[in-house]
Design a protein around this motif. Sequence first.
Motif, mmCIF file in Angstrom:
data_model
loop_
_atom_site.group_PDB
_atom_site.id
_atom_site.type_symbol
_atom_site.label_atom_id
_atom_site.label_comp_id
_atom_site.label_asym_id
_atom_site.label_seq_id
_atom_site.Cartn_x
_atom_site.Cartn_y
_atom_site.Cartn_z
ATOM 1 N N LYS A 251 -8.603 5.540 28.900
ATOM 2 C CA LYS A 251 -9.964 5.203 29.366
ATOM 3 C C LYS A 251 -10.048 5.071 30.881
ATOM 4 O O LYS A 251 -10.898 5.721 31.508
ATOM 5 N N PRO A 252 -9.196 4.242 31.510
ATOM 6 C CA PRO A 252 -9.290 4.130 32.976
ATOM 7 C C PRO A 252 -8.939 5.432 33.687
ATOM 8 O O PRO A 252 -9.490 5.727 34.754
ATOM 9 N N LEU A 253 -8.051 6.213 33.093
ATOM 10 C CA LEU A 253 -7.710 7.503 33.706
ATOM 11 C C LEU A 253 -8.929 8.425 33.694
ATOM 12 O O LEU A 253 -9.273 9.044 34.713
ATOM 13 N N ALA A 254 -9.594 8.487 32.539
ATOM 14 C CA ALA A 254 -10.807 9.320 32.456
ATOM 15 C C ALA A 254 -11.842 8.828 33.460
ATOM 16 O O ALA A 254 -12.464 9.627 34.176
ATOM 17 N N ALA A 255 -11.997 7.500 33.541
ATOM 18 C CA ALA A 255 -12.996 6.932 34.462
ATOM 19 C C ALA A 255 -12.674 7.298 35.916
ATOM 20 O O ALA A 255 -13.569 7.633 36.697
ATOM 21 N N ALA A 256 -11.381 7.265 36.263
ATOM 22 C CA ALA A 256 -10.982 7.605 37.642
ATOM 23 C C ALA A 256 -11.305 9.057 37.968
ATOM 24 O O ALA A 256 -11.464 9.423 39.140
ATOM 25 N N LEU A 257 -11.400 9.863 36.919
ATOM 26 C CA LEU A 257 -11.721 11.290 37.105
ATOM 27 C C LEU A 257 -13.223 11.544 36.962
ATOM 28 O O LEU A 257 -13.668 12.696 36.916
ATOM 29 N N GLY A 258 -13.973 10.479 36.849
ATOM 30 C CA GLY A 258 -15.433 10.620 36.733
ATOM 31 C C GLY A 258 -15.868 11.019 35.335
ATOM 32 O O GLY A 258 -16.961 11.572 35.150
ATOM 33 N N ARG A 259 -15.036 10.701 34.349
ATOM 34 C CA ARG A 259 -15.368 11.105 32.982
ATOM 35 C C ARG A 259 -15.352 9.885 32.069
ATOM 36 O O ARG A 259 -14.904 8.812 32.460
ATOM 37 N N THR A 260 -15.812 10.086 30.862
ATOM 38 C CA THR A 260 -15.716 9.036 29.851
ATOM 39 C C THR A 260 -14.777 9.548 28.770
ATOM 40 O O THR A 260 -14.417 10.728 28.749
ATOM 41 N N LEU A 261 -14.406 8.648 27.860
ATOM 42 C CA LEU A 261 -13.501 9.043 26.773
ATOM 43 C C LEU A 261 -14.206 8.796 25.449
ATOM 44 O O LEU A 261 -14.779 7.739 25.221
ATOM 45 N N GLY A 262 -14.129 9.760 24.543
ATOM 46 C CA GLY A 262 -14.689 9.578 23.193
ATOM 47 C C GLY A 262 -15.967 10.359 23.007
ATOM 48 O O GLY A 262 -16.405 11.068 23.897
#
Length: 262
Positions: A251-262
């Motif tokens: 989740k935090p990795l996706a957020a750091a890339l400007g994305r969401t997860l799921g």
Amino acid sequence: MKTRTVQVGDVVFGGAAVVLIAGPCAVETEDQLAATARAVASQGARVLRGGAYKPRTNPRSFQGLGPDGLRLLAQVKRETGLLLQTEITAPTQLDDFAAAGVDILQIGSRNMHNYELLKTVGRSDFAVFLKRGYMATVDEFIQAAEYVADGGNDRLILCERGIRTFESRTRFTFDVGAVPALKTLAPWPVAVDPSHAAGRAEYVGPLAKAGVAAGADAVMVEVHPTPPQALSDGLQSLDFAQFAALVAELKPLAAALGRTLG
Ligand code: PEP
Ligand code: MN
């Protein structure tokens, strides 16, 4: 190349969200499938994977439940609302898959070169999750996708799942470079399958993170209530706690890339 979006139900591949696909390697029992579906849904997975027809290397390994597996998938879809992804191994299965409410047809690594199967799914209106042949180059992989698209069906998701190299400490070698290569050379969303590449549960998380960091639009992970008892791919399957821990890291990795997860 700009990635086009592929919509399946209310799930969009190739958009801001990194789509989470999870479930057992094979459908085994009602309890196994239902418990896994609930566990992965509670962590944000949108798509339930599970094989009813298993193309096993060893003919004496568990081959899947076939039609009974499809019936269990359909039942769990009604209970959870998850989308269903399952592997098709022969053109004759298409009608049964439609009747079961399958949403995404998976073409396995061993069938990436099965051109009649590619043409058959290319004439269907299912979304197609095409896995890279483990001996296929990126260009051969894209050409296999073109077999599907040329039939009129361009709702494709391409999946990097590891290739065969001299290395034997991992089951296959996860070709993380294929992710940006596919994103550059082809218009379809790209998924990663760290489970089959890793071959071992403890390597799945690091490879999943590498795939997301490299730009994957979806992550597919094998999950089982009791991996040591799994009828296929137990060694690489995550239990529910391991899956929850992986999601917490992604989740935090996706957020750091400007994305969401799921
Ligand atoms: C699977 O996803 O369970 C599977 C059989 O994968 P692959 O075709 O990549 O070996
Ligand atoms: Mn598997």
